[in-house]
Design a protein around this motif. Structure first.
Motif, PDB file in Angstrom:
ATOM      1  N   PRO A  57     156.761  10.876  95.364  1.00  0.00           N
ATOM      2  CA  PRO A  57     156.569   9.425  95.496  1.00  0.00           C
ATOM      3  C   PRO A  57     157.412   8.831  96.615  1.00  0.00           C
ATOM      4  N   ILE A  58     156.867   7.811  97.245  1.00  0.00           N
ATOM      5  CA  ILE A  58     157.611   6.986  98.201  1.00  0.00           C
ATOM      6  C   ILE A  58     157.872   5.674  97.471  1.00  0.00           C
TER       7      ILE A  58
ATOM      8  N   GLU B  53     162.380   4.501 103.703  1.00  0.00           N
ATOM      9  CA  GLU B  53     161.755   4.522 105.022  1.00  0.00           C
ATOM     10  C   GLU B  53     160.561   5.460 104.986  1.00  0.00           C
ATOM     11  N   MET B  54     159.445   4.997 105.550  1.00  0.00           N
ATOM     12  CA  MET B  54     158.236   5.797 105.555  1.00  0.00           C
ATOM     13  C   MET B  54     157.493   5.592 106.864  1.00  0.00           C
TER      14      MET B  54
ATOM     15  N   LEU C 156     150.524   8.266 104.327  1.00  0.00           N
ATOM     16  CA  LEU C 156     151.947   7.952 104.230  1.00  0.00           C
ATOM     17  C   LEU C 156     152.815   9.207 104.189  1.00  0.00           C
ATOM     18  N   TYR C 157     153.985   9.104 104.828  1.00  0.00           N
ATOM     19  CA  TYR C 157     154.960  10.192 104.879  1.00  0.00           C
ATOM     20  C   TYR C 157     156.353   9.595 104.738  1.00  0.00           C
ATOM     21  N   HIS C 158     157.261  10.296 104.061  1.00  0.00           N
ATOM     22  CA  HIS C 158     158.679   9.925 104.123  1.00  0.00           C
ATOM     23  C   HIS C 158     159.122  10.099 105.574  1.00  0.00           C
ATOM     24  N   LEU C 159     159.970   9.217 106.060  1.00  0.00           N
ATOM     25  CA  LEU C 159     160.492   9.363 107.417  1.00  0.00           C
ATOM     26  C   LEU C 159     161.210  10.700 107.563  1.00  0.00           C
ATOM     27  N   GLU C 160     161.978  11.104 106.555  1.00  0.00           N
ATOM     28  CA  GLU C 160     162.717  12.371 106.665  1.00  0.00           C
ATOM     29  C   GLU C 160     161.773  13.575 106.712  1.00  0.00           C
ATOM     30  N   CYS C 161     160.609  13.483 106.088  1.00  0.00           N
ATOM     31  CA  CYS C 161     159.627  14.576 106.175  1.00  0.00           C
ATOM     32  C   CYS C 161     159.077  14.677 107.596  1.00  0.00           C
ATOM     33  N   VAL C 162     158.793  13.525 108.211  1.00  0.00           N
ATOM     34  CA  VAL C 162     158.286  13.513 109.584  1.00  0.00           C
ATOM     35  C   VAL C 162     159.352  14.030 110.537  1.00  0.00           C
ATOM     36  N   GLU C 163     160.602  13.672 110.299  1.00  0.00           N
ATOM     37  CA  GLU C 163     161.690  14.115 111.181  1.00  0.00           C
ATOM     38  C   GLU C 163     161.871  15.631 111.149  1.00  0.00           C
ATOM     39  N   ARG C 164     161.479  16.281 110.058  1.00  0.00           N
ATOM     40  CA  ARG C 164     161.605  17.746 109.962  1.00  0.00           C
ATOM     41  C   ARG C 164     160.445  18.482 110.629  1.00  0.00           C
ATOM     42  N   MET C 165     159.382  17.770 110.975  1.00  0.00           N
ATOM     43  CA  MET C 165     158.194  18.414 111.557  1.00  0.00           C
ATOM     44  C   MET C 165     158.429  18.780 113.018  1.00  0.00           C
TER      45      MET C 165
END
Length: 66
Positions: free
Chosen positions: A25-26, A31-32, A39-48
């Motif tokens: 869940p967000i 931050e998303m 939708l993505y968590h910002l931290e998930c996008v930063e790991r990509m």
């Protein structure tokens, strides 16, 4: 005093959505990133990787033709 997480009497936090990467869940206030309505968590996008991010935006990485 609020209940601890997992307590059957705890109120559920309001969710803004579910992250398409980690499926968690967000919650409001987190931050998303919204990429074309997904939708993505910002931290998930930063790991990509850059290639993964380009694919999310609809771009394809390919070899140059000679």
């Amino acid at each position: 005093m609020p209940c601890l997480t997992g307590c059957p009497n705890a109120r559920e936090e309001a969710q803004a959505g579910i992250c398409a990467d980690c499926a968690q869940p967000i919650y409001h206030g987190e931050e998303m990133v919204d990429i074309d309505g997904t939708l993505y968590h910002l931290e998930c996008v930063e790991r990509m990787s850059t290639v993964e991010l380009l694919a999310l935006m609809g771009y394809t990485v390919c070899a140059a033709e000679t």
